[in-house]
Design a protein around this motif. Structure first.
Motif, mmCIF file in Angstrom:
data_model
loop_
_atom_site.group_PDB
_atom_site.id
_atom_site.type_symbol
_atom_site.label_atom_id
_atom_site.label_comp_id
_atom_site.label_asym_id
_atom_site.label_seq_id
_atom_site.Cartn_x
_atom_site.Cartn_y
_atom_site.Cartn_z
ATOM 1 N N SER A 291 0.795 -1.236 0.000
ATOM 2 C CA SER A 291 0.000 0.000 0.000
ATOM 3 C C SER A 291 0.822 1.278 0.000
ATOM 4 N N VAL A 292 2.078 1.201 0.360
ATOM 5 C CA VAL A 292 2.845 2.438 0.508
ATOM 6 C C VAL A 292 3.527 2.804 -0.809
ATOM 7 N N PRO A 293 3.839 4.097 -0.977
ATOM 8 C CA PRO A 293 4.460 4.515 -2.233
ATOM 9 C C PRO A 293 5.780 3.800 -2.511
ATOM 10 N N ILE A 294 5.982 3.434 -3.767
ATOM 11 C CA ILE A 294 7.237 2.824 -4.210
ATOM 12 C C ILE A 294 8.279 3.929 -4.334
ATOM 13 N N LEU A 295 9.539 3.609 -4.009
ATOM 14 C CA LEU A 295 10.605 4.606 -4.143
ATOM 15 C C LEU A 295 11.746 4.049 -4.982
ATOM 16 N N PRO A 296 12.291 4.898 -5.862
ATOM 17 C CA PRO A 296 13.522 4.494 -6.547
ATOM 18 C C PRO A 296 14.659 4.480 -5.530
ATOM 19 N N THR A 297 15.698 3.708 -5.799
ATOM 20 C CA THR A 297 16.749 3.486 -4.813
ATOM 21 C C THR A 297 17.351 4.770 -4.240
ATOM 22 N N HIS A 298 17.611 5.748 -5.114
ATOM 23 C CA HIS A 298 18.290 6.944 -4.582
ATOM 24 C C HIS A 298 17.439 7.666 -3.547
ATOM 25 N N LEU A 299 16.110 7.664 -3.724
ATOM 26 C CA LEU A 299 15.252 8.319 -2.730
ATOM 27 C C LEU A 299 15.026 7.435 -1.505
ATOM 28 N N LEU A 300 15.196 6.144 -1.690
ATOM 29 C CA LEU A 300 15.045 5.258 -0.545
ATOM 30 C C LEU A 300 16.236 5.414 0.397
ATOM 31 N N LEU A 301 17.431 5.511 -0.180
ATOM 32 C CA LEU A 301 18.637 5.558 0.644
ATOM 33 C C LEU A 301 18.879 6.930 1.248
ATOM 34 N N LYS A 302 18.447 7.968 0.533
ATOM 35 C CA LYS A 302 18.655 9.331 1.035
ATOM 36 C C LYS A 302 17.387 10.144 0.868
ATOM 37 N N THR A 303 17.102 10.976 1.856
ATOM 38 C CA THR A 303 15.948 11.867 1.731
ATOM 39 C C THR A 303 16.278 12.943 0.695
ATOM 40 N N ALA A 304 15.255 13.698 0.306
ATOM 41 C CA ALA A 304 15.461 14.733 -0.713
ATOM 42 C C ALA A 304 16.520 15.742 -0.268
ATOM 43 N N SER A 305 16.637 15.937 1.051
ATOM 44 C CA SER A 305 17.631 16.892 1.532
ATOM 45 C C SER A 305 19.004 16.243 1.728
ATOM 46 N N GLY A 306 19.136 14.999 1.314
ATOM 47 C CA GLY A 306 20.448 14.365 1.307
ATOM 48 C C GLY A 306 20.830 13.619 2.566
ATOM 49 N N GLU A 307 19.915 13.514 3.516
ATOM 50 C CA GLU A 307 20.232 12.767 4.740
ATOM 51 C C GLU A 307 20.037 11.271 4.504
ATOM 52 N N GLY A 308 20.868 10.466 5.155
ATOM 53 C CA GLY A 308 20.709 9.017 5.042
ATOM 54 C C GLY A 308 19.356 8.615 5.624
ATOM 55 N N ARG A 309 18.623 7.815 4.894
ATOM 56 C CA ARG A 309 17.281 7.421 5.350
ATOM 57 C C ARG A 309 17.418 6.318 6.400
ATOM 58 N N LEU A 310 16.562 6.378 7.426
ATOM 59 C CA LEU A 310 16.576 5.361 8.488
ATOM 60 C C LEU A 310 15.299 4.542 8.448
ATOM 61 N N MET A 311 15.359 3.352 8.996
ATOM 62 C CA MET A 311 14.159 2.530 9.152
ATOM 63 C C MET A 311 13.410 3.045 10.383
ATOM 64 N N SER A 312 12.596 4.082 10.185
ATOM 65 C CA SER A 312 11.769 4.605 11.267
ATOM 66 C C SER A 312 10.539 5.239 10.634
ATOM 67 N N TYR A 313 9.506 5.434 11.435
ATOM 68 C CA TYR A 313 8.275 6.038 10.903
ATOM 69 C C TYR A 313 8.573 7.398 10.295
ATOM 70 N N GLU A 314 9.333 8.228 11.040
ATOM 71 C CA GLU A 314 9.559 9.604 10.607
ATOM 72 C C GLU A 314 10.469 9.683 9.393
ATOM 73 N N SER A 315 11.578 8.945 9.444
ATOM 74 C CA SER A 315 12.548 9.076 8.363
ATOM 75 C C SER A 315 11.979 8.566 7.037
ATOM 76 N N LEU A 316 11.278 7.441 7.081
ATOM 77 C CA LEU A 316 10.755 6.904 5.816
ATOM 78 C C LEU A 316 9.686 7.813 5.221
ATOM 79 N N SER A 317 8.974 8.554 6.070
ATOM 80 C CA SER A 317 7.933 9.423 5.505
ATOM 81 C C SER A 317 8.454 10.841 5.256
#
Ligand SMILES: Cc1cc2nc3c(=O)[nH]c(=O)nc-3n(C[C@H](O)[C@H](O)[C@H](O)COP(=O)(O)O)c2cc1C
Ligand code: SF4
Ligand code: FES
Lengths: 448, 162
Positions: A291-317
């Motif tokens: 059900s959740v939006p699909i992400l291309p790898t670059h957006l999955l690994l880093k947020t739009a502002s360039g921070e490393g993405r974490l496995m957490s509610y806040e970071s993934l959204s």
């Protein structure tokens, strides 16, 4: 950070842990003794609140807060219903937990029922898992024989009966009000809210519905305290989460991770997924169930502002639906460059159309439309206007339905087009190539 | 010849136990469990079976019909001895599910919702079985068959044909 905290799965590899005696020897049912003998129901609720644990079924609503909303009118029974319908594509953690650690769920059900003042509680398991139902029923029998269930548990005067209920095969019955309808022996049509289950739920009585993993977590919280639990994880994403990992990775399976683990570490470290299968690279991930939006790898690994993405509610959204996604139920579906995004999107649309209960027209008609249009694009009959048509239909469903299945159907389509529009266009321009199942759409590697 | 529809002795005892676990007056909650019991005994859920269950639960037959048609697990037509419920959903497809499915259909010479002429196998397509990471997969009754590939499918079919 310490990545090895195991709150749920610490003993999962102990031989015989599915049996009462072995489970008990490893500290099992201590939480029941502690809660029933030394704590009041209010104190149990308070610990769960302090833990900050959020519902693991997908929506992430704080569990302690949900418990404190339960209405308590005089003389009316209250119910706890465990949601073990697990049907969200990509999610298989509850299946795993119940199969290997049935007593952990039973123990969690006892302390949670005690906290809520329920004397009859239900575990609603999807009907396809009949063998798991039998495992749970055996565990219940053992717990009963040991005095942890039934009348006057451990001599405390508290009575509890646990009932395992099978579903009949319907994804929508994972939605909590559809589940309650189903439990009453009806079609699984979601109810209009309000009234919420906390006020009028099962048999029109106050009811709490919680996911398997949420309820199992209560055990650790009671043993160790809510404050200790809140120290694990990151920010408002406290504790650990079971992640179901599938797709093109070296080690598919269920992982208990501490929330806050970097996504990159989760994918590439040998302790977790071990990276993408040999000779391939990661193209996209659906990180929280279909059900959740699909992400291309670059957006999955880093947020739009360039921070490393974490496995957490806040970071993934982070980034909302423009550049982010959601943790959802933790169904992590990895796709390498051989995956046809159009085909996968069509597959998911077919799923949602098939599973729509049909009560609201935007969902019933919209999911049918999306499936049809995606089918024709994938099979080489698409036309240039189809992509915008899909975007339009998805928009019309979103927010206009009784239950969130409509949104769940719209998001995968909208996000796939947002991030992989060129691939949809390519299918329309190359109709014959597009008819090949699993057509390969090679792209430049998007990250190093 | 029409056989009278009636639960076996042990299922009658089970039926009573199931109904008694719900609060008084809420016996309709037993509907799904009883439908599963019925399918286990009769192989599929025919109209007379549904009427029989309505009678046991003291509800209208239509209350049973509308439920059986809503849920995907109940076979409303006769099926083969082994019903292969094949997962067709995205994650399993990612794990190679579509190719294995083609192989299965070719091997049995049937499509979805068809039964082999010897009456041994029926194929049904189902949605995600909560086993994605162990896919491709299918289910026959309670048994899950996971990590499938063409060779494994061949072995399973040969074994079940014996
Ligand atoms: C279409 C749909 C399907 C759902 N399926 C499930 C499910 O299989 N398991 C689950 O726990 N929650 C599922 N949910 C979420 C439930 O409605 C509910 O939020 C959850 O069971 C609450 O438990 P939690 O707070 O412990 O997560 C689903 C929701 C929707 C809209
Ligand atoms: S959104 Fe879809 S599944 Fe949910 S109630 Fe409406 S029609 Fe049914
Ligand atoms: S997609 Fe096949 S089991 Fe989930």
């Amino acid at each position: 950070m310490a990545s090895k905290v195991k709150i749920l799965t610490e003993h999962i590899n102990v031989p015989g842990i599915e049996n009462f005696d072995v489970y008990r020897k490893h500290g099992g049912y201590n939480a029941v003794e502690k809660a029933l003998k030394k704590m009041s129901p209010e104190e149990v609720v308070e610990e769960v609140k302090k833990a900050g644990v959020r519902g693991r079924g997908g929506a992430g609503f704080p569990m302690g807060m949900k418990w404190s909303f339960l209405a308590k009118p005089e003389g009316v029974p209250r119910y706890l219903v465990c949601n073990a319908d697990e049907s969200e594509p990509g999610t298989f953690k509850d299946h795993y937990l119940m199969k290997y650690l049935p007593h952990l769920l039973i123990e969690g059900m006892i302390v949670s029922s005690f906290a809520l003042g329920a004397n009859k509680s239900f575990i609603y398991v999807r009907g396809e898992l009949m063998y798991v139902i039998k495992i749970l029923e055996k565990a219940i029998e053992e717990a009963k024989n040991a005095g942890f269930l039934g009348k006057n548990i451990l001599g405390t005067g508290y009575d509890l009966e646990l009932i395992v209920q099978p579903g009949g095969g319907a994804y929508i019955c994972g939605e909590e009000t559809a589940l309650l309808e189903s439990l009453e022996g009806k079609r699984g049509n979601p109810r209009n809210k309000p009234p919420f289950p906390a006020v009028k739920g099962l048999y029109q009585c106050p009811t709490v519905v919680n996911n398997v993993e949420s309820i199992a977590t209560a055990t650790w919280i009671i043993n160790n305290g809510g404050d200790e639990y809140a120290k694990i994880g990151i920010g408002r994403s406290t504790g650990t989460k079971l992640i179901s990992a599938s797709g093109h990775i070296k080690k598919p399976g269920v992982y208990e991770i501490e929330l806050g683990l970097p996504v990159e570490e989760f994918i590439y470290s040998d302790e977790y997924l071990g990276g993408v299968r040999n000779g391939h690279y990661l193209k996209a991930v659906v990180a929280g169930g279909s059900s959740v939006p699909i992400l291309p790898t670059h957006l999955l690994l880093k947020t739009a502002s360039g921070e490393g993405r974490l496995m957490s509610y806040e970071s993934l959204s982070d980034g909302g639906f423009a550049t982010g996604t959601m943790l959802g139920s933790g169904g992590f579906i990895a796709m390498d460059e051989t995956t046809c995004i159009v085909r996968n999107t069509w597959n998911f649309s077919r799923f949602y159309h098939h599973e729509s209960c049909g009560q609201c027209s935007p969902c019933r008609e919209g999911t049918g439309w999306m499936e049809k249009v995606l089918h024709r694009i994938e099979h080489g009959h698409g036309n240039a206007r189809d992509i915008d048509l899909l975007v339009d239909v998805a928009k019309k469903i979103e927010g206009n339905t009784i239950c969130p299945l409509g949104d769940a159907a719209a998001w995968p389509v909208a996000s796939a087009i947002k991030h992989f529009r060129d691939e949809f266009e390519w299918h329309i321009k190359n109709p014959s190539a597009a008819t090949k199942p699993g057509a390969v759409f090679l792209k430049e590697e998007v990250f190093a | 010849m029409e056989k009278k529809i009636v639960f076996s002795e042990d299922r009658l005892i089970k039926t009573k136990e199931i109904i008694e676990r719900y609060p008084a007056g809420k016996q309709k909650s037993a509907l799904l469990p009883l439908l599963h019991l019925a399918q286990e005994q009769f192989g599929w859920v025919s109209a007379p079976v549904m009427d029989y269950i309505a009678e046991i639960l003291n509800i209208e037959p239509v209350e049973v019909y509308e439920v059986t048609t809503f849920y995907s697990m109940f076979h409303l037509e006769p099926v083969g001895k082994h019903v292969i419920e094949y997962c067709r959903t995205g994650p399993c497809c990612t794990m190679g599910g579509e190719e294995v499915y083609e192989h299965l259909k070719t091997k049995l010479g049937i499509k979805a919702n068809e039964t082999t002429t010897d009456g041994v196998f029926t194929i049904k397509e189902v949605e995600c079985l909560a086993a994605c990471g162990w896919g491709p997969c299918f289910q026959i009754k309670e048994q899950f068959y996971m990590h499938l590939n063409n060779e494994k499918v061949d072995e399973i079919i040969e074994e079940l044909r014996k």
